[in-house]
Design a protein around this motif. Structure first.
Motif, short mmCIF file in Angstrom:
data_model
loop_
_atom_site.label_atom_id
_atom_site.label_comp_id
_atom_site.label_asym_id
_atom_site.label_seq_id
_atom_site.Cartn_x
_atom_site.Cartn_y
_atom_site.Cartn_z
N UNK A 88 0.83 -1.21 0.00
CA UNK A 88 0.00 0.00 0.00
C UNK A 88 0.86 1.27 0.00
N UNK A 89 1.88 1.29 0.86
CA UNK A 89 2.74 2.47 0.95
C UNK A 89 3.49 2.70 -0.37
N UNK A 90 3.98 1.63 -0.98
CA UNK A 90 4.75 1.77 -2.22
C UNK A 90 3.87 2.28 -3.36
N UNK A 91 2.69 1.71 -3.52
CA UNK A 91 1.78 2.16 -4.58
C UNK A 91 1.40 3.62 -4.38
N UNK A 92 1.10 3.98 -3.15
CA UNK A 92 0.70 5.35 -2.84
C UNK A 92 1.84 6.33 -3.11
N UNK A 93 3.04 6.00 -2.65
CA UNK A 93 4.19 6.88 -2.84
C UNK A 93 4.53 7.03 -4.32
N UNK A 94 4.50 5.94 -5.07
CA UNK A 94 4.81 6.01 -6.51
C UNK A 94 3.79 6.88 -7.24
N UNK A 95 2.53 6.77 -6.85
CA UNK A 95 1.48 7.57 -7.49
C UNK A 95 1.64 9.06 -7.15
N UNK A 96 1.98 9.36 -5.91
CA UNK A 96 2.13 10.76 -5.49
C UNK A 96 3.38 11.38 -6.12
N UNK A 97 4.50 10.67 -6.05
CA UNK A 97 5.77 11.23 -6.52
C UNK A 97 5.99 11.06 -8.02
N UNK A 98 5.21 10.16 -8.64
CA UNK A 98 5.29 9.90 -10.08
C UNK A 98 6.71 9.51 -10.52
N UNK A 99 7.32 8.67 -9.71
CA UNK A 99 8.66 8.18 -9.99
C UNK A 99 8.84 6.84 -9.27
N UNK A 100 9.81 6.03 -9.68
CA UNK A 100 10.05 4.78 -8.95
C UNK A 100 10.43 5.06 -7.50
N UNK A 101 9.86 4.27 -6.60
CA UNK A 101 10.12 4.45 -5.17
C UNK A 101 10.54 3.14 -4.53
N UNK A 102 11.21 3.29 -3.42
CA UNK A 102 11.56 2.18 -2.56
C UNK A 102 11.09 2.56 -1.17
N UNK A 103 10.27 1.72 -0.58
CA UNK A 103 9.83 1.97 0.79
C UNK A 103 10.23 0.78 1.64
N UNK A 104 10.23 0.99 2.94
CA UNK A 104 10.61 -0.07 3.85
C UNK A 104 9.65 -0.09 5.02
N UNK A 105 9.30 -1.28 5.43
CA UNK A 105 8.50 -1.44 6.64
C UNK A 105 9.14 -2.54 7.46
N UNK A 106 9.29 -2.29 8.73
CA UNK A 106 9.95 -3.24 9.61
C UNK A 106 8.99 -3.67 10.70
#
Length: 190
Positions: free
Chosen positions: A48-66
């Motif tokens: 969810x975080x990755x899809x949301x971030x990629x849509x907002x920033x309109x660029x490839x993203x890397x997110x992390x959840x621990x």
């Protein structure tokens, strides 16, 4: 290859990722983005975080959840560890296992890489260990209470280079690096 934005507001996490990956990722930059925290598994949260971030920033993203899961509590606090830490701290987390003989736990790190309009790709690393009374500096999350299997020190007591060579984050990032290397190799041969 297009640059990748690592979405985090956690300076310690950014520093650790940079220490582990070096320059293995294509022009890794950082962006703090306040994303809603979905409830669910670490994988669900990461997707969810990755899809949301990629849509907002309109660029490839890397997110992390621990997550940090206590075996006696069927994996809780899991992905909610950040909120548990803020609410009860190291001593409170440790106290949650009073009454249980099983002090085993696992640290799970999930990275999600996502290009806008695509499904994220997940990379996971896991380190098993024990929950112990807090030892070492309290500067980075739950590190003072997690002692990895095979070691007599907590993450917090470890030399940074040692921790960065055995941690759950290291294991996940090794897969991320492998993915980008194969992606780079494909680009060179096409």
């Amino acid at each position: 290859m297009q640059s990748v934005v690592f979405v985090t507001g956690n300076a310690n996490k950014l520093r650790e990722v940079q220490d582990i990956v070096g320059n293995a990722l294509p022009m890794l930059t950082c962006h703090q983005l306040d994303l809603p925290e979905l409830q669910g598994t670490t994988q669900t949260v990461s997707i969810h975080k990755a899809k949301t971030a990629a849509a907002i920033l309109k660029t490839p993203v890397l997110i992390e959840d621990t997550s940090l899961g206590f075996v006696a509590l069927n994996g809780l606090p899991g992905p909610y560890i950040k909120w548990f830490m803020e609410s009860v701290g190291h001593v409170g987390l440790n106290a949650m296992l009073h009454g249980f003989d099983d002090k085993s736990a696992f640290a799970l790190c999930t990275f999600a890489y996502c290009e806008p309009g695509h499904d994220p790709i997940l990379f996971e690393g896991r380190t098993d260990g024990l929950i112990v009374h807090p030892r070492g500096p309290a500067g980075f999350g739950w590190d003072p209470i997690f002692q990895p299997c095979g070691f007599t020190t907590t993450y917090a007591e470890m030399d940074k280079d040692l921790k960065n060579s055995i941690s759950h984050r290291y294991k996940a990032l090794a897969l991320v690096k492998e993915f980008f290397q194969s992606k780079s190799d494909l680009a060179l041969h096409s």
